[in-house]
Design a protein around this motif. Structure first.
Motif, PDB file in Angstrom:
ATOM      1  N   GLY A  93       0.766  -1.275  -0.111  1.00 11.64           N
ATOM      2  CA  GLY A  93       0.215  -0.001   0.043  1.00 11.64           C
ATOM      3  C   GLY A  93       0.806   1.168   0.029  1.00 11.64           C
ATOM      4  N   SER A  94       2.429   1.112  -0.173  1.00  9.18           N
ATOM      5  CA  SER A  94       3.092   2.175  -0.150  1.00  9.18           C
ATOM      6  C   SER A  94       3.604   2.563  -1.640  1.00  9.18           C
ATOM      7  CB  SER A  94       4.259   2.099   0.752  1.00  9.18           C
ATOM      8  OG  SER A  94       4.957   3.255   0.771  1.00  9.18           O
ATOM      9  N   ASP A  95       3.655   3.949  -1.844  1.00 14.35           N
ATOM     10  CA  ASP A  95       4.289   4.198  -3.113  1.00 14.35           C
ATOM     11  C   ASP A  95       5.612   4.398  -3.217  1.00 14.35           C
ATOM     12  OD1 ASP A  95       1.509   4.651  -4.128  1.00 14.35           O
ATOM     13  OD2 ASP A  95       1.451   6.761  -3.573  1.00 14.35           O
ATOM     14  N   ASP A  96       6.459   4.345  -2.237  1.00 10.77           N
ATOM     15  CA  ASP A  96       7.779   4.421  -2.134  1.00 10.77           C
ATOM     16  C   ASP A  96       8.374   3.173  -2.083  1.00 10.77           C
ATOM     17  OD1 ASP A  96       8.040   7.176  -1.398  1.00 10.77           O
ATOM     18  OD2 ASP A  96       7.979   6.824   0.754  1.00 10.77           O
ATOM     19  N   ARG A  97       9.378   3.169  -3.082  1.00  7.89           N
ATOM     20  CA  ARG A  97      10.102   1.836  -3.273  1.00  7.89           C
ATOM     21  C   ARG A  97      11.688   2.053  -3.185  1.00  7.89           C
ATOM     22  NH1 ARG A  97       6.055   0.208  -2.899  1.00  7.89           N
ATOM     23  NH2 ARG A  97       4.659  -1.317  -3.818  1.00  7.89           N
ATOM     24  N   PRO A  98      12.206   1.435  -2.051  1.00  8.27           N
ATOM     25  CA  PRO A  98      13.784   2.036  -1.849  1.00  8.27           C
ATOM     26  C   PRO A  98      14.615   1.301  -2.869  1.00  8.27           C
ATOM     27  CG  PRO A  98      12.599   1.162   0.220  1.00  8.27           C
ATOM     28  CD  PRO A  98      11.846   0.982  -1.051  1.00  8.27           C
ATOM     29  N   PRO A  99      15.762   2.143  -3.316  1.00  2.10           N
ATOM     30  CA  PRO A  99      16.669   1.558  -4.256  1.00  2.10           C
ATOM     31  C   PRO A  99      17.182   0.300  -3.676  1.00  2.10           C
ATOM     32  CG  PRO A  99      17.506   3.663  -2.859  1.00  2.10           C
ATOM     33  CD  PRO A  99      16.185   3.188  -2.471  1.00  2.10           C
ATOM     34  N   ARG A 100      18.114  -0.625  -4.844  1.00  2.00           N
ATOM     35  CA  ARG A 100      18.461  -1.517  -4.565  1.00  2.00           C
ATOM     36  C   ARG A 100      19.753  -1.545  -3.476  1.00  2.00           C
ATOM     37  NH1 ARG A 100      20.493  -4.678  -9.814  1.00  2.00           N
ATOM     38  NH2 ARG A 100      18.362  -4.517 -10.229  1.00  2.00           N
ATOM     39  N   LYS A 101      20.413  -0.637  -3.323  1.00  2.10           N
ATOM     40  CA  LYS A 101      21.349  -0.567  -2.412  1.00  2.10           C
ATOM     41  C   LYS A 101      20.791  -0.351  -1.063  1.00  2.10           C
ATOM     42  CE  LYS A 101      25.068   1.917  -5.342  1.00  2.10           C
ATOM     43  NZ  LYS A 101      25.657   3.047  -5.591  1.00  2.10           N
ATOM     44  N   PHE A 102      19.821   0.022  -0.896  1.00  2.00           N
ATOM     45  CA  PHE A 102      19.352   0.163   0.436  1.00  2.00           C
ATOM     46  C   PHE A 102      19.079  -1.038   0.951  1.00  2.00           C
ATOM     47  CE2 PHE A 102      15.219  -0.254   2.716  1.00  2.00           C
ATOM     48  CZ  PHE A 102      15.591   0.423   3.742  1.00  2.00           C
ATOM     49  N   TRP A 103      18.288  -1.995   0.144  1.00  5.14           N
ATOM     50  CA  TRP A 103      17.917  -3.421   0.449  1.00  5.14           C
ATOM     51  C   TRP A 103      19.135  -4.079   0.660  1.00  5.14           C
ATOM     52  CZ3 TRP A 103      13.490  -4.004   2.354  1.00  5.14           C
ATOM     53  CH2 TRP A 103      12.307  -3.485   1.744  1.00  5.14           C
ATOM     54  N   ILE A 104      20.333  -3.829  -0.114  1.00  9.81           N
ATOM     55  CA  ILE A 104      21.430  -4.548   0.329  1.00  9.81           C
ATOM     56  C   ILE A 104      22.109  -4.436   1.700  1.00  9.81           C
ATOM     57  CG2 ILE A 104      24.091  -4.514  -0.473  1.00  9.81           C
ATOM     58  CD1 ILE A 104      23.298  -4.341  -3.252  1.00  9.81           C
ATOM     59  N   PHE A 105      22.002  -3.175   1.891  1.00  8.48           N
ATOM     60  CA  PHE A 105      22.473  -2.768   3.461  1.00  8.48           C
ATOM     61  C   PHE A 105      21.666  -3.344   4.461  1.00  8.48           C
ATOM     62  CE2 PHE A 105      25.165  -0.118   0.902  1.00  8.48           C
ATOM     63  CZ  PHE A 105      26.368  -0.184   1.595  1.00  8.48           C
ATOM     64  N   SER A 106      20.232  -3.174   4.072  1.00  5.81           N
ATOM     65  CA  SER A 106      19.521  -3.949   5.069  1.00  5.81           C
ATOM     66  C   SER A 106      19.280  -5.362   5.413  1.00  5.81           C
ATOM     67  CB  SER A 106      17.748  -3.328   4.515  1.00  5.81           C
ATOM     68  OG  SER A 106      16.981  -3.891   5.409  1.00  5.81           O
TER      69      SER A 106
END
Length: 297
Positions: free
Chosen positions: A118-131
Protein backbone atom coordinates in the motif's frame (compact mmCIF):
# COMPACT_ATOMS: atom_id res chain seq x y z
CA UNK A 1 13.06 20.02 -1.37
CA UNK A 2 14.24 21.79 1.84
CA UNK A 3 10.91 21.03 3.53
CA UNK A 4 11.10 17.40 2.43
CA UNK A 5 14.66 17.10 3.75
CA UNK A 6 13.66 18.72 7.04
CA UNK A 7 10.71 16.35 7.42
CA UNK A 8 12.93 13.37 6.61
CA UNK A 9 15.54 14.45 9.18
CA UNK A 10 12.87 15.09 11.82
CA UNK A 11 11.54 11.60 11.16
CA UNK A 12 14.95 10.08 11.83
CA UNK A 13 15.30 12.10 15.05
CA UNK A 14 11.88 11.00 16.34
CA UNK A 15 12.62 7.44 15.29
CA UNK A 16 15.95 7.52 17.12
CA UNK A 17 14.26 8.67 20.34
CA UNK A 18 11.77 5.84 19.97
CA UNK A 19 14.58 3.30 19.52
CA UNK A 20 16.36 4.61 22.63
CA UNK A 21 13.20 4.10 24.68
CA UNK A 22 12.54 0.66 23.16
CA UNK A 23 16.10 -0.43 23.97
CA UNK A 24 15.16 -0.91 27.60
CA UNK A 25 12.19 -3.14 26.78
CA UNK A 26 13.79 -6.57 26.78
CA UNK A 27 16.08 -6.00 29.80
CA UNK A 28 13.11 -4.53 31.70
CA UNK A 29 10.89 -7.45 30.66
CA UNK A 30 13.58 -9.86 31.79
CA UNK A 31 13.56 -8.20 35.23
CA UNK A 32 9.77 -8.37 35.39
CA UNK A 33 9.40 -12.06 34.44
CA UNK A 34 11.88 -13.07 37.15
CA UNK A 35 9.07 -12.39 39.66
CA UNK A 36 5.87 -12.22 37.58
CA UNK A 37 4.44 -14.66 35.05
CA UNK A 38 4.91 -13.70 31.38
CA UNK A 39 1.14 -13.55 30.85
CA UNK A 40 0.66 -11.22 33.84
CA UNK A 41 3.45 -8.94 32.59
CA UNK A 42 1.87 -8.84 29.12
CA UNK A 43 -1.67 -7.99 30.22
CA UNK A 44 -0.56 -5.71 33.07
CA UNK A 45 1.63 -3.55 30.83
CA UNK A 46 -1.10 -3.35 28.19
CA UNK A 47 -3.75 -2.51 30.80
CA UNK A 48 -1.68 0.21 32.46
CA UNK A 49 -0.72 1.73 29.12
CA UNK A 50 -4.31 1.40 27.88
CA UNK A 51 -5.72 3.31 30.85
CA UNK A 52 -3.06 5.98 30.34
CA UNK A 53 -3.88 6.20 26.64
CA UNK A 54 -7.63 6.42 27.31
CA UNK A 55 -7.05 9.29 29.75
CA UNK A 56 -4.92 11.17 27.20
CA UNK A 57 -7.51 10.68 24.44
CA UNK A 58 -10.28 12.00 26.69
CA UNK A 59 -8.24 14.96 27.93
CA UNK A 60 -7.41 16.07 24.39
CA UNK A 61 -10.91 15.18 23.12
CA UNK A 62 -9.77 13.09 20.17
CA UNK A 63 -12.32 11.90 17.64
CA UNK A 64 -12.84 8.19 17.17
CA UNK A 65 -11.09 6.65 14.13
CA UNK A 66 -13.18 5.75 11.11
CA UNK A 67 -14.44 2.22 10.48
CA UNK A 68 -11.71 1.60 7.90
CA UNK A 69 -9.05 2.55 10.45
CA UNK A 70 -10.17 -0.06 12.97
CA UNK A 71 -8.98 -2.89 10.73
CA UNK A 72 -5.43 -1.59 10.90
CA UNK A 73 -5.81 -0.73 14.57
CA UNK A 74 -6.69 -4.35 15.32
CA UNK A 75 -3.61 -5.56 13.42
CA UNK A 76 -1.44 -2.95 15.17
CA UNK A 77 -2.83 -3.95 18.53
CA UNK A 78 -2.37 -7.66 17.86
CA UNK A 79 1.24 -7.07 16.88
CA UNK A 80 2.65 -4.52 19.34
CA UNK A 81 0.21 -4.62 22.27
CA UNK A 82 -0.33 -8.38 22.55
CA UNK A 83 1.89 -10.44 20.24
CA UNK A 84 5.37 -9.06 20.79
CA UNK A 85 5.05 -8.47 24.55
CA UNK A 86 3.61 -11.95 25.19
CA UNK A 87 5.91 -14.03 23.01
CA UNK A 88 9.04 -12.12 24.02
CA UNK A 89 8.14 -12.42 27.72
CA UNK A 90 7.74 -16.21 27.43
CA UNK A 91 10.94 -16.43 25.38
CA UNK A 92 12.87 -14.63 28.11
CA UNK A 93 12.14 -17.54 30.45
CA UNK A 94 14.25 -19.73 28.14
CA UNK A 95 16.94 -17.38 26.79
CA UNK A 96 18.84 -14.39 28.16
CA UNK A 97 17.91 -10.83 27.24
CA UNK A 98 21.29 -10.49 25.51
CA UNK A 99 20.43 -13.40 23.19
CA UNK A 100 16.88 -12.18 22.63
CA UNK A 101 18.05 -8.67 21.80
CA UNK A 102 19.84 -9.78 18.66
CA UNK A 103 16.52 -10.86 17.14
CA UNK A 104 15.58 -7.18 17.12
CA UNK A 105 18.13 -6.86 14.33
CA UNK A 106 15.74 -8.42 11.81
CA UNK A 107 12.90 -6.06 12.78
CA UNK A 108 14.01 -3.31 10.36
CA UNK A 109 13.89 -5.70 7.41
CA UNK A 110 10.51 -7.11 8.45
CA UNK A 111 9.06 -3.64 9.07
CA UNK A 112 10.34 -2.43 5.69
CA UNK A 113 8.86 -5.43 3.90
CA UNK A 114 5.47 -5.14 5.62
CA UNK A 115 5.53 -1.40 4.93
CA UNK A 116 5.75 -1.89 1.16
CA UNK A 117 2.12 -2.98 0.96
CA UNK A 118 0.00 0.00 0.00
CA UNK A 119 3.00 2.34 -0.17
CA UNK A 120 4.19 4.34 -3.19
CA UNK A 121 7.82 4.40 -2.04
CA UNK A 122 10.21 1.79 -3.38
CA UNK A 123 13.67 1.93 -1.81
CA UNK A 124 16.63 1.58 -4.19
CA UNK A 125 18.55 -1.67 -4.53
CA UNK A 126 21.52 -0.40 -2.49
CA UNK A 127 19.18 0.25 0.42
CA UNK A 128 18.02 -3.37 0.44
CA UNK A 129 21.61 -4.61 0.21
CA UNK A 130 22.57 -2.84 3.43
CA UNK A 131 19.28 -3.76 5.08
CA UNK A 132 19.88 -7.44 4.32
CA UNK A 133 23.51 -7.15 5.41
CA UNK A 134 22.47 -5.69 8.77
CA UNK A 135 19.90 -8.44 9.31
CA UNK A 136 22.44 -11.08 8.28
CA UNK A 137 24.96 -9.79 10.82
CA UNK A 138 22.46 -9.95 13.66
CA UNK A 139 20.95 -13.33 12.76
CA UNK A 140 24.40 -14.79 12.15
CA UNK A 141 25.45 -13.62 15.58
CA UNK A 142 22.37 -15.21 17.15
CA UNK A 143 23.20 -18.55 15.51
CA UNK A 144 26.83 -18.33 16.63
CA UNK A 145 25.86 -17.49 20.21
CA UNK A 146 23.91 -20.70 20.57
CA UNK A 147 20.75 -20.60 18.52
CA UNK A 148 20.14 -24.29 19.24
CA UNK A 149 20.48 -23.99 23.02
CA UNK A 150 16.78 -23.20 23.35
CA UNK A 151 14.89 -23.78 20.09
CA UNK A 152 11.59 -22.95 21.77
CA UNK A 153 12.83 -19.62 23.14
CA UNK A 154 14.36 -18.64 19.80
CA UNK A 155 11.21 -19.63 17.93
CA UNK A 156 9.10 -17.45 20.22
CA UNK A 157 11.41 -14.48 19.68
CA UNK A 158 11.20 -14.96 15.93
CA UNK A 159 7.40 -15.05 16.14
CA UNK A 160 7.49 -11.96 18.37
CA UNK A 161 9.50 -9.87 15.91
CA UNK A 162 7.31 -11.00 12.99
CA UNK A 163 4.20 -9.72 14.75
CA UNK A 164 6.02 -6.59 15.89
CA UNK A 165 7.17 -5.75 12.35
CA UNK A 166 3.62 -6.08 11.07
CA UNK A 167 2.30 -3.93 13.92
CA UNK A 168 4.95 -1.28 13.29
CA UNK A 169 4.14 -1.06 9.59
CA UNK A 170 0.37 -0.91 9.98
CA UNK A 171 0.60 1.62 12.80
CA UNK A 172 2.96 3.81 10.78
CA UNK A 173 0.53 3.90 7.86
CA UNK A 174 -2.25 5.03 10.20
CA UNK A 175 0.02 7.68 11.72
CA UNK A 176 -0.01 9.62 8.46
CA UNK A 177 -3.70 10.39 8.98
CA UNK A 178 -4.34 9.92 12.71
CA UNK A 179 -1.03 11.06 14.20
CA UNK A 180 1.64 9.11 16.06
CA UNK A 181 0.40 9.25 19.64
CA UNK A 182 -3.20 8.84 18.54
CA UNK A 183 -2.42 5.54 16.78
CA UNK A 184 -0.78 3.83 19.73
CA UNK A 185 -3.44 5.30 22.04
CA UNK A 186 -6.31 3.90 20.00
CA UNK A 187 -4.48 0.57 19.55
CA UNK A 188 -4.11 0.28 23.32
CA UNK A 189 -7.74 1.28 23.94
CA UNK A 190 -8.89 -1.27 21.34
CA UNK A 191 -7.20 -4.04 23.32
CA UNK A 192 -8.03 -2.62 26.76
CA UNK A 193 -11.34 -4.50 27.44
CA UNK A 194 -9.73 -7.86 26.68
CA UNK A 195 -6.59 -6.97 28.63
CA UNK A 196 -8.57 -5.99 31.74
CA UNK A 197 -10.53 -9.24 31.68
CA UNK A 198 -7.32 -11.24 31.34
CA UNK A 199 -5.62 -9.17 34.02
CA UNK A 200 -8.14 -10.19 36.67
CA UNK A 201 -7.98 -13.82 35.54
CA UNK A 202 -4.18 -14.01 35.93
CA UNK A 203 -3.94 -11.76 39.00
CA UNK A 204 -1.36 -13.28 41.39
CA UNK A 205 -2.69 -14.52 44.73
CA UNK A 206 -0.04 -12.48 46.50
CA UNK A 207 2.52 -9.79 45.74
CA UNK A 208 4.73 -10.65 48.68
CA UNK A 209 8.43 -11.12 48.02
CA UNK A 210 8.22 -9.32 44.69
CA UNK A 211 11.55 -7.63 44.04
CA UNK A 212 11.65 -3.87 43.47
CA UNK A 213 13.49 -4.53 40.21
CA UNK A 214 10.49 -6.49 38.95
CA UNK A 215 8.14 -3.60 39.73
CA UNK A 216 10.56 -1.18 38.06
CA UNK A 217 10.74 -3.40 34.98
CA UNK A 218 6.95 -3.62 34.78
CA UNK A 219 6.62 0.15 35.18
CA UNK A 220 9.13 0.81 32.41
CA UNK A 221 7.55 -1.50 29.84
CA UNK A 222 4.07 -0.19 30.71
CA UNK A 223 4.82 3.53 30.32
CA UNK A 224 7.86 3.89 28.07
CA UNK A 225 7.93 0.70 25.98
CA UNK A 226 4.19 0.46 25.48
CA UNK A 227 3.22 4.12 25.17
CA UNK A 228 5.79 6.94 25.17
CA UNK A 229 8.24 5.16 22.88
CA UNK A 230 5.53 4.58 20.28
CA UNK A 231 4.60 8.26 20.22
CA UNK A 232 8.03 9.07 18.82
CA UNK A 233 8.40 5.88 16.81
CA UNK A 234 5.18 6.06 14.79
CA UNK A 235 5.66 9.77 14.18
CA UNK A 236 9.18 9.13 12.93
CA UNK A 237 8.08 6.31 10.62
CA UNK A 238 5.32 8.47 9.14
CA UNK A 239 7.64 11.45 8.61
CA UNK A 240 10.74 9.74 7.25
CA UNK A 241 9.27 6.68 5.55
CA UNK A 242 8.58 3.25 7.04
CA UNK A 243 11.34 1.37 5.22
CA UNK A 244 14.00 4.01 5.85
CA UNK A 245 13.46 5.02 9.47
CA UNK A 246 12.86 1.38 10.45
CA UNK A 247 16.59 0.76 9.89
CA UNK A 248 17.27 2.64 13.12
CA UNK A 249 16.09 -0.50 14.90
CA UNK A 250 19.43 -2.04 13.95
CA UNK A 251 20.92 0.20 16.64
CA UNK A 252 18.58 -1.10 19.32
CA UNK A 253 20.68 -4.19 20.16
CA UNK A 254 23.66 -1.91 20.83
CA UNK A 255 21.82 0.15 23.43
CA UNK A 256 19.96 -2.83 24.83
CA UNK A 257 23.11 -4.91 25.30
CA UNK A 258 24.63 -2.09 27.35
CA UNK A 259 21.54 -2.02 29.54
CA UNK A 260 21.56 -5.81 29.86
CA UNK A 261 25.17 -5.65 31.01
CA UNK A 262 24.52 -2.88 33.54
CA UNK A 263 21.17 -4.06 34.92
CA UNK A 264 21.44 -7.83 34.59
CA UNK A 265 25.21 -8.36 34.69
CA UNK A 266 25.02 -10.20 31.38
CA UNK A 267 28.32 -10.54 29.56
CA UNK A 268 29.08 -8.50 26.44
CA UNK A 269 31.61 -10.26 24.24
CA UNK A 270 34.05 -8.71 21.81
CA UNK A 271 32.04 -10.29 18.99
CA UNK A 272 28.94 -8.38 20.13
CA UNK A 273 30.88 -5.13 19.76
CA UNK A 274 32.19 -6.11 16.31
CA UNK A 275 28.72 -7.09 15.08
CA UNK A 276 27.22 -3.90 16.48
CA UNK A 277 29.85 -1.82 14.70
CA UNK A 278 28.92 -3.49 11.43
CA UNK A 279 25.25 -2.85 12.13
CA UNK A 280 25.91 0.85 12.75
CA UNK A 281 27.63 1.02 9.37
CA UNK A 282 24.55 -0.53 7.74
CA UNK A 283 22.27 2.03 9.40
CA UNK A 284 24.47 4.88 8.20
CA UNK A 285 24.40 3.50 4.67
CA UNK A 286 20.61 3.12 4.81
CA UNK A 287 20.32 6.76 5.91
CA UNK A 288 22.49 7.81 2.96
CA UNK A 289 20.22 6.07 0.46
CA UNK A 290 16.98 7.17 2.15
CA UNK A 291 16.74 10.16 -0.18
CA UNK A 292 17.03 8.00 -3.29
CA UNK A 293 13.46 6.77 -3.45
CA UNK A 294 12.30 4.78 -6.41
CA UNK A 295 8.69 5.13 -7.47
CA UNK A 296 6.81 2.05 -8.70
CA UNK A 297 6.14 1.74 -12.41
Amino acid sequence: MPNLYKKNSTGWINGFIGVLLFSGSLPATRLAVLSFSPLFVTVARASIAGILALAVLLIFKQKRPGKKDFYRLIITSAGVVIGFPLFSAIALLHITSANSIVFIGILPLLTALFGLKGSDDRPPRKFWIFSLLGAFLVVGFAVYQGFSTSPFGNFLMLLAVLMCGLGYAEGAKLSKTLGGWQVISWALVTALPLMLILLFSVWPPSFKNIEFSAWAGLAYVSVFSMFVGFVFWYKGLAQGGIAYVSQLQLLQPFFALILASVLLNEQISALMVIVTTGVIFCVAASKKFSSQKVKPN
